[in-house]
Enzyme design. Structure first.
Site, PDB file in Angstrom:
ATOM      1  N   HIS A 135       2.360  12.716 -28.986  1.00 21.91           N
ATOM      2  CA  HIS A 135       1.250  10.584 -28.975  1.00 21.91           C
ATOM      3  C   HIS A 135       0.959   9.731 -29.842  1.00 21.91           C
ATOM      4  CE1 HIS A 135       0.727  11.460 -24.462  1.00 21.91           C
ATOM      5  NE2 HIS A 135       2.474  11.034 -24.573  1.00 21.91           N
TER       6      HIS A 135
ATOM      7  N   ASN B 137       2.104  19.631 -21.102  1.00 24.14           N
ATOM      8  CA  ASN B 137       1.829  18.816 -22.287  1.00 24.14           C
ATOM      9  C   ASN B 137       1.478  19.555 -23.738  1.00 24.14           C
ATOM     10  OD1 ASN B 137       0.900  16.781 -21.064  1.00 24.14           O
ATOM     11  ND2 ASN B 137      -0.678  17.210 -19.925  1.00 24.14           N
TER      12      ASN B 137
ATOM     13  N   HIS C  52       2.308  17.189 -26.983  1.00 24.48           N
ATOM     14  CA  HIS C  52       2.140  16.146 -26.441  1.00 24.48           C
ATOM     15  C   HIS C  52       1.469  15.091 -27.397  1.00 24.48           C
ATOM     16  CE1 HIS C  52       5.324  16.198 -23.436  1.00 24.48           C
ATOM     17  NE2 HIS C  52       5.523  15.306 -23.791  1.00 24.48           N
TER      18      HIS C  52
ATOM     19  N   GLU D 154      -3.584  17.462 -11.401  1.00 25.71           N
ATOM     20  CA  GLU D 154      -3.252  18.282 -12.455  1.00 25.71           C
ATOM     21  C   GLU D 154      -4.489  18.251 -13.584  1.00 25.71           C
ATOM     22  OE1 GLU D 154      -1.399  16.242 -15.830  1.00 25.71           O
ATOM     23  OE2 GLU D 154      -3.324  17.376 -17.636  1.00 25.71           O
TER      24      GLU D 154
ATOM     25  N   ARG E 138       1.164  -1.155  -0.229  1.00 27.99           N
ATOM     26  CA  ARG E 138      -0.270  -0.070  -0.283  1.00 27.99           C
ATOM     27  C   ARG E 138       0.357   1.212  -0.208  1.00 27.99           C
ATOM     28  NH1 ARG E 138      -2.852  -3.270   3.371  1.00 27.99           N
ATOM     29  NH2 ARG E 138      -5.310  -4.205   2.124  1.00 27.99           N
TER      30      ARG E 138
ATOM     31  N   GLU F   9      12.196  18.920 -24.241  1.00 36.06           N
ATOM     32  CA  GLU F   9      11.732  18.295 -23.537  1.00 36.06           C
ATOM     33  C   GLU F   9      12.188  19.605 -22.820  1.00 36.06           C
ATOM     34  OE1 GLU F   9       8.469  17.322 -22.185  1.00 36.06           O
ATOM     35  OE2 GLU F   9       8.847  15.023 -23.302  1.00 36.06           O
TER      36      GLU F   9
ATOM     37  N   ARG G  87      -1.289  22.632 -15.223  1.00 39.02           N
ATOM     38  CA  ARG G  87      -0.129  20.881 -15.066  1.00 39.02           C
ATOM     39  C   ARG G  87      -0.083  20.928 -16.048  1.00 39.02           C
ATOM     40  NH1 ARG G  87       2.004  16.160 -11.677  1.00 39.02           N
ATOM     41  NH2 ARG G  87       3.671  15.615 -13.078  1.00 39.02           N
TER      42      ARG G  87
ATOM     43  N   HIS H  38      10.479   9.312 -28.049  1.00 42.88           N
ATOM     44  CA  HIS H  38       9.226  10.039 -26.940  1.00 42.88           C
ATOM     45  C   HIS H  38       9.582  12.066 -27.488  1.00 42.88           C
ATOM     46  CE1 HIS H  38       6.200  12.312 -25.021  1.00 42.88           C
ATOM     47  NE2 HIS H  38       7.446  13.008 -24.300  1.00 42.88           N
TER      48      HIS H  38
ATOM     49  N   LYS I  24       4.300  11.271 -11.342  1.00 41.42           N
ATOM     50  CA  LYS I  24       3.314  10.742 -12.016  1.00 41.42           C
ATOM     51  C   LYS I  24       4.706   9.273 -12.563  1.00 41.42           C
ATOM     52  CE  LYS I  24       0.591  13.875 -14.654  1.00 41.42           C
ATOM     53  NZ  LYS I  24       0.257  14.248 -15.994  1.00 41.42           N
TER      54      LYS I  24
ATOM     55  N   LYS J 250       8.875  23.050 -14.142  1.00 44.08           N
ATOM     56  CA  LYS J 250       8.419  21.810 -13.658  1.00 44.08           C
ATOM     57  C   LYS J 250       7.564  21.758 -11.994  1.00 44.08           C
ATOM     58  CE  LYS J 250       6.738  17.368 -14.086  1.00 44.08           C
ATOM     59  NZ  LYS J 250       6.645  16.195 -14.919  1.00 44.08           N
TER      60      LYS J 250
HETATM   61  N1  LIG Z   1       6.340  10.567 -15.074  1.00 41.37           N
HETATM   62  C1  LIG Z   1       6.096  11.174 -15.711  1.00 41.37           C
HETATM   63  O1  LIG Z   1       5.839  12.968 -15.386  1.00 41.37           O
HETATM   64  C2  LIG Z   1       7.002  11.910 -17.244  1.00 41.37           C
HETATM   65  C3  LIG Z   1       7.722  12.367 -18.293  1.00 41.37           C
HETATM   66  C4  LIG Z   1       7.869  12.224 -19.466  1.00 41.37           C
HETATM   67  C5  LIG Z   1       8.848  10.917 -19.462  1.00 41.37           C
HETATM   68  N2  LIG Z   1       8.306  10.265 -19.113  1.00 41.37           N
HETATM   69  C6  LIG Z   1       8.313   8.279 -18.920  1.00 41.37           C
HETATM   70  O2  LIG Z   1       9.960   8.510 -19.695  1.00 41.37           O
HETATM   71  C7  LIG Z   1      10.275   7.182 -20.197  1.00 41.37           C
HETATM   72  C8  LIG Z   1      11.113   7.536 -21.174  1.00 41.37           C
HETATM   73  O3  LIG Z   1      12.252   8.245 -20.175  1.00 41.37           O
HETATM   74  P1  LIG Z   1      13.901   8.559 -21.037  1.00 41.37           P
HETATM   75  O4  LIG Z   1      13.584   8.599 -22.590  1.00 41.37           O
HETATM   76  O5  LIG Z   1      14.707   7.939 -19.734  1.00 41.37           O
HETATM   77  O6  LIG Z   1      14.023   6.415 -20.833  1.00 41.37           O
HETATM   78  P2  LIG Z   1      14.628   5.279 -21.214  1.00 41.37           P
HETATM   79  O7  LIG Z   1      14.378   5.359 -19.386  1.00 41.37           O
HETATM   80  O8  LIG Z   1      13.797   4.797 -21.786  1.00 41.37           O
HETATM   81  O9  LIG Z   1      15.896   5.942 -21.123  1.00 41.37           O
HETATM   82  C9  LIG Z   1      16.945   5.751 -22.642  1.00 41.37           C
HETATM   83  C10 LIG Z   1      17.965   4.798 -22.679  1.00 41.37           C
HETATM   84  O10 LIG Z   1      19.125   5.220 -22.198  1.00 41.37           O
HETATM   85  C11 LIG Z   1      19.245   4.150 -21.301  1.00 41.37           C
HETATM   86  N3  LIG Z   1      20.051   5.242 -20.454  1.00 41.37           N
HETATM   87  C12 LIG Z   1      19.628   5.375 -19.639  1.00 41.37           C
HETATM   88  N4  LIG Z   1      20.550   6.562 -18.672  1.00 41.37           N
HETATM   89  C13 LIG Z   1      22.285   6.085 -20.058  1.00 41.37           C
HETATM   90  C14 LIG Z   1      23.408   6.321 -19.116  1.00 41.37           C
HETATM   91  N5  LIG Z   1      23.220   7.591 -18.220  1.00 41.37           N
HETATM   92  N6  LIG Z   1      24.294   6.240 -20.244  1.00 41.37           N
HETATM   93  C15 LIG Z   1      23.891   5.988 -20.768  1.00 41.37           C
HETATM   94  N7  LIG Z   1      22.590   4.572 -21.192  1.00 41.37           N
HETATM   95  C16 LIG Z   1      21.378   5.335 -20.667  1.00 41.37           C
HETATM   96  C17 LIG Z   1      18.207   3.913 -21.429  1.00 41.37           C
HETATM   97  O11 LIG Z   1      19.341   2.105 -21.033  1.00 41.37           O
HETATM   98  C18 LIG Z   1      17.672   3.387 -22.444  1.00 41.37           C
HETATM   99  O12 LIG Z   1      18.453   2.376 -23.492  1.00 41.37           O
HETATM  100  C19 LIG Z   1       8.801   6.721 -21.183  1.00 41.37           C
HETATM  101  O13 LIG Z   1       8.365   6.065 -21.032  1.00 41.37           O
HETATM  102  C20 LIG Z   1       7.703   7.910 -20.680  1.00 41.37           C
HETATM  103  O14 LIG Z   1       6.418   8.092 -21.037  1.00 41.37           O
HETATM  104  C21 LIG Z   1       7.082   9.880 -17.752  1.00 41.37           C
HETATM  105 ZN   LIG Z   2       6.936  14.271 -22.881  1.00 38.73          ZN
END
Ligand SMILES: NC(=O)c1ccc[n+]([C@@H]2O[C@H](COP(=O)([O-])OP(=O)(O)OC[C@H]3O[C@@H](n4cnc5c(N)ncnc54)[C@H](O)[C@@H]3O)[C@@H](O)[C@H]2O)c1
Ligand SMILES: [Zn+2]
Length: 363
Positions: free
Chosen positions: A252, A245, A248, A237, A122, A185, A241, A265, A143, A227
């Site tokens: 998306h 987007n 986006h 949101e 929980r 971003e 908030r 992304h 999030k 942010k």
């Molecule tokens: N929670 C939120 O508010 C929010 C906001 C934006 C995006 N997201 C989510 O974030 C995700 C995308 O995040 P991301 O772009 O970081 O992707 P990711 O976590 O997949 O990382 C991208 C790639 O880089 C590699 N990697 C990570 N750190 C590294 C480093 N220091 N050196 C070498 N390789 C490294 C990872 O293994 C992966 O292959 C999506 O799922 C998206 O929905 C969430």
């Molecule tokens: Zn985003």
């Protein structure tokens, strides 16, 4: 060291930004985490060989008991199956309701681990240790969640971390494409809130693309500040908030129609922000937003054009299913000027179709 604070009453927390701080992870925990709390680090297969050991060493030397789990890299890890696996290992390792998870990685590991923490017995605490540029966005704001086969981020929660420890040195090992996608971003945070940050990003593009340490710290501080400001005013949101987007709704749809391959992304959001600027000009709500947006994103080696293979009608249909849309009416974040946006309800579909056509001609 740069420090920011997310103000959310008893859920408030700090964000620490500096180089080479993962080696000292335990220092940051000292006052917040007791030694009888079991720790558990989740990371992925790319990040583990680079940064897991320094984190474990720091925590173990400080006297903490630490377990860890390595997931496969990429979006596939954000699933209920992987969540179940992690929870299984956590139970077997004896983690109780006082335990704490640490998310070491990009947005995938952060969203997944945060959701594990939100649901384990929980809900337990967790800490974000972001290692991608994009994760400046995902690690702040609480999030968390996983994907469902029918849609991205469909299962999730709001669960704020105990702190964010952002070691900017980890960005050095990122593939160039991930660096650019992360900048999409960063640029978004400027475009929605802070015109002077946009000019600064324009004039320091070269140094930033080389990931110069001082510039990176400043960029992350300013992007995270936006942010933090937004989230502190509207955690769940209910209104403001939504401006996070920008780009986006188009983005998306691009990700979805490319089957989450072809565009990562940040790249899809880049094209989306150009689309939003074109649409805003067509609606007559802004002048001179398209050209500066296009130019800046190109500077950061980001795509700005919608490939011909995308069908405009299909794009529109997917956009109408967006989480922000209400009763099939498009709700979109659109720029009024560089540094200022507005949430527009019931956007005219004919104008969206025209903007999509124009988006295929952008160079
Ligand atoms: N929670 C939120 O508010 C929010 C906001 C934006 C995006 N997201 C989510 O974030 C995700 C995308 O995040 P991301 O772009 O970081 O992707 P990711 O976590 O997949 O990382 C991208 C790639 O880089 C590699 N990697 C990570 N750190 C590294 C480093 N220091 N050196 C070498 N390789 C490294 C990872 O293994 C992966 O292959 C999506 O799922 C998206 O929905 C969430
Ligand atoms: Zn985003």
């Amino acid at each position: 060291m740069k420090t920011l604070r997310v103000n959310l009453g008893e859920r408030s927390y700090p964000i620490f930004i500096d180089e080479h701080i993962l080696e000292n992870t335990a220092e940051f925990l000292k006052e917040k985490v007791r030694h009888d709390q079991r720790l558990f680090v989740v990371t992925d297969e790319h990040v583990a060989p680079l940064y897991l050991q320094p984190v474990l060493n720091s925590l173990e030397q400080a006297g903490y008991t630490v377990g860890h789990y390595i997931v496969e890299a990429g979006e596939k890890a954000k699933s209920l199956d992987v969540l179940q696996e992690i929870i299984g290992v956590a139970i077997q390792s004896g983690l109780d309701r006082n335990s704490l998870f640490l998310a070491l990685g990009g947005g995938v590991v952060g969203d997944l681990t945060g959701f594990v923490a939100a649901t384990y017995m929980r809900g337990v605490e967790f800490i974000q240790l972001p290692t991608t540029l994009l994760a400046h966005d995902s690690s702040v704001g609480g999030k968390v969640g996983v994907n469902h086969p029918l849609g991205k981020n469909m299962i999730g929660a709001f669960h704020q971390p105990l702190m964010v420890i952002y070691d900017t040195h980890t960005l050095k090992s990122l593939p160039v494409r991930e660096v650019s996608a992360g900048f999409a971003e960063v640029i978004k945070h400027g475009l929605i809130w802070d015109a002077s940050f946009v000019s600064w990003l324009e004039s320091h593009a070269e140094g930033l693309l080389r990931l110069e340490p001082d510039l990176m710290k400043q960029a992350l501080y300013r992007a995270c500040s936006v942010k933090v400001n937004v989230v502190s005013q509207d955690e769940k949101e209910q209104g403001l908030r939504a401006i996070l987007n920008l780009g986006h709704t188009f983005g998306h749809a691009i990700e979805s129609l490319s089957g989450y391959s072809g565009f990562i992304h940040g790249e899809a959001v880049s094209v989306g922000m150009v689309g939003a600027s074109l649409l805003a000009e067509r609606l007559g709500m802004a002048e001179h937003v398209f050209e500066p947006t296009r130019r800046l994103l190109k500077r950061y080696r980001l795509p700005v054009r919608l490939p011909d293979t995308f069908d405009e009608q299909e794009m529109l249909d997917v956009m109408k299913r967006d989480k922000k849309s209400k009763e099939g009416k498009l709700v979109m974040v659109l720029p009024e000027a560089i540094g200022r946006v507005q949430v527009v309800k019931g956007v005219d579909e004919t104008l969206v179709m025209e903007a999509l056509k124009q988006l295929k001609e952008v160079e």
